[in-house]
Design an enzyme around this catalytic site. Structure first.
Site: not given
Length: 362
Positions: A248, A332, A334
């Site tokens: 990001c 993202h 995650e």
């Protein structure tokens, strides 16, 4: 109690007070995720922003003691169509109204969030003031047009750690260069066998290399990457010295360090349903995103390849260096919240780190 959102262009949205009674100002953005409001509230990338959620019912599974992405809420304000007053979930320890009130976050419910979202899509994100109780609307209109939200160089210092700390794990030593990291990035690096050394945004290349890392992960964070020139300078000094992965804001900072450019998107990408195409395989992943800036593809030097693109608007979603062990993604992997399609990127990072260790003979 009545409440209002007053935008910088003079548009007013009405609702009911939720959370902490008072006033806040910030950049007004929207997120299209259907779940994950607790993670959104605590995501450091939202520092300085008033976040409106497009899904109409928020809070039905309550607030729990586990789903944090930082130790406190990071949003300046919060807007929903309907906040559920009586959540039902086995992990719930409270409701969203009391959580916002305890953490002094002004919020609104009863807002026409569809109309707000359409307005921001048509005119772009803009400054706004959220206020509850008896207010002077005309005075707020004048203030909304002139009062700048928390932005620029103040954002990253508000969310990075002040001193380095380490999460002990496996034998691989990974520096997490922290511009506002989500906890799940640390969890994932730990899960794939790493000791994670979390270093502040003001760390120098010498500070990072002194930790003798096997790799460096550059975190997400709030705001404009060009407001963090010290991060760009540090990353530029690390090029070629250690494998790197950017996420990001980390992706944008890495692009700037490599000689590329970034620009502001009209209303950003925020949600858990953004389709991204891997150009090397043709496979499409549904991704979790939260950013208002993007990398300008034509600005990248020849040694840097675009690896992923956004299928909604064609913007750059990933980079790979053609010679050095470096890659980054705008989204993202995650998740938290969002789909877990892209968790494989953490394993790719570890394979890159291990491959570099083999070359170096460590």
């Amino acid at each position: 109690m009545q409440g209002f959102l007053v935008l910088a262009d003079g548009t007013v949205f009405t609702g009911e007070a939720l959370g902490y009674p008072g006033r806040c100002h910030g950049e007004v953005v929207f997120n299209t995720s259907m779940t994950g409001y607790q993670e959104i509230l605590t995501d450091p990338s939202y520092c300085g922003q008033i976040v409106a959620l497009t899904y109409p019912l928020i809070g039905n599974y309550g607030i729990n003691a586990e789903d944090w992405e930082s130790q406190r809420p990071q949003v300046a304000g919060f807007i929903v169509h309907e906040a559920c007053p009586r959540p039902s979930h086995w992990r719930a320890t409270g409701d969203i109204n009391h959580y916002l009130k305890e953490n002094r976050i002004p919020a609104l419910q009863g807002v026409d969030t569809r109309a707000l979202t359409r307005h921001l899509r048509r005119h772009g994100t803009m400054r706004g003031i959220l206020a509850t109780g008896e207010v002077d609307i005309e005075a707020l209109k004048a203030l909304a047009a002139t009062e700048p939200p928390l932005s620029g160089p103040k954002l990253v210092p508000a969310v990075t750690n002040k001193e380095p700390f380490t999460v002990e794990g496996g034998e691989r030593r990974i520096v997490l260069y922290n511009f506002g990291v989500k906890e799940n990035i640390i969890r994932w690096l730990h899960r794939v066998g790493c000791t994670v050394m979390v270093m502040p945004a003001r760390s120098t290349a010498a500070d990072i290399l002194a930790a003798r890392p096997h790799g460096v992960a550059i975190s997400n964070g709030p705001g404009d990457p060009k407001d963090v020139p010290y991060g760009v300078a540090t990353i530029r000094e690390l090029l070629g010295k250690v494998p790197m992965m950017g996420i990001c804001l980390g992706h944008q900072l890495l692009a700037l360090a490599l000689g590329g450019d970034t620009y502001k998107l009209p209303f950003g990408h925020r949600g858990g349903n953004h389709p991204v195409k891997d150009l090397s395989t043709g496979r499409v992943y549904i991704t979790s995103q939260n950013h208002g800036y993007a990398v300008r593809a034509e600005s990248l030097p020849g040694e840097v390849a675009v690896s992923h693109i956004n299928l909604n608007d064609g913007t750059v979603e990933g980079l790979r260096h053609r010679q050095l062990p470096i890659f980054s993604v705008q989204y993202h992997p995650e998740s938290s919240p969002g789909p877990t399609d892209s968790e494989y990127l953490f394993h790719e990072f570890i394979q890159m780190v291990d491959g570099n260790l083999g070359k170096e003979g460590h």
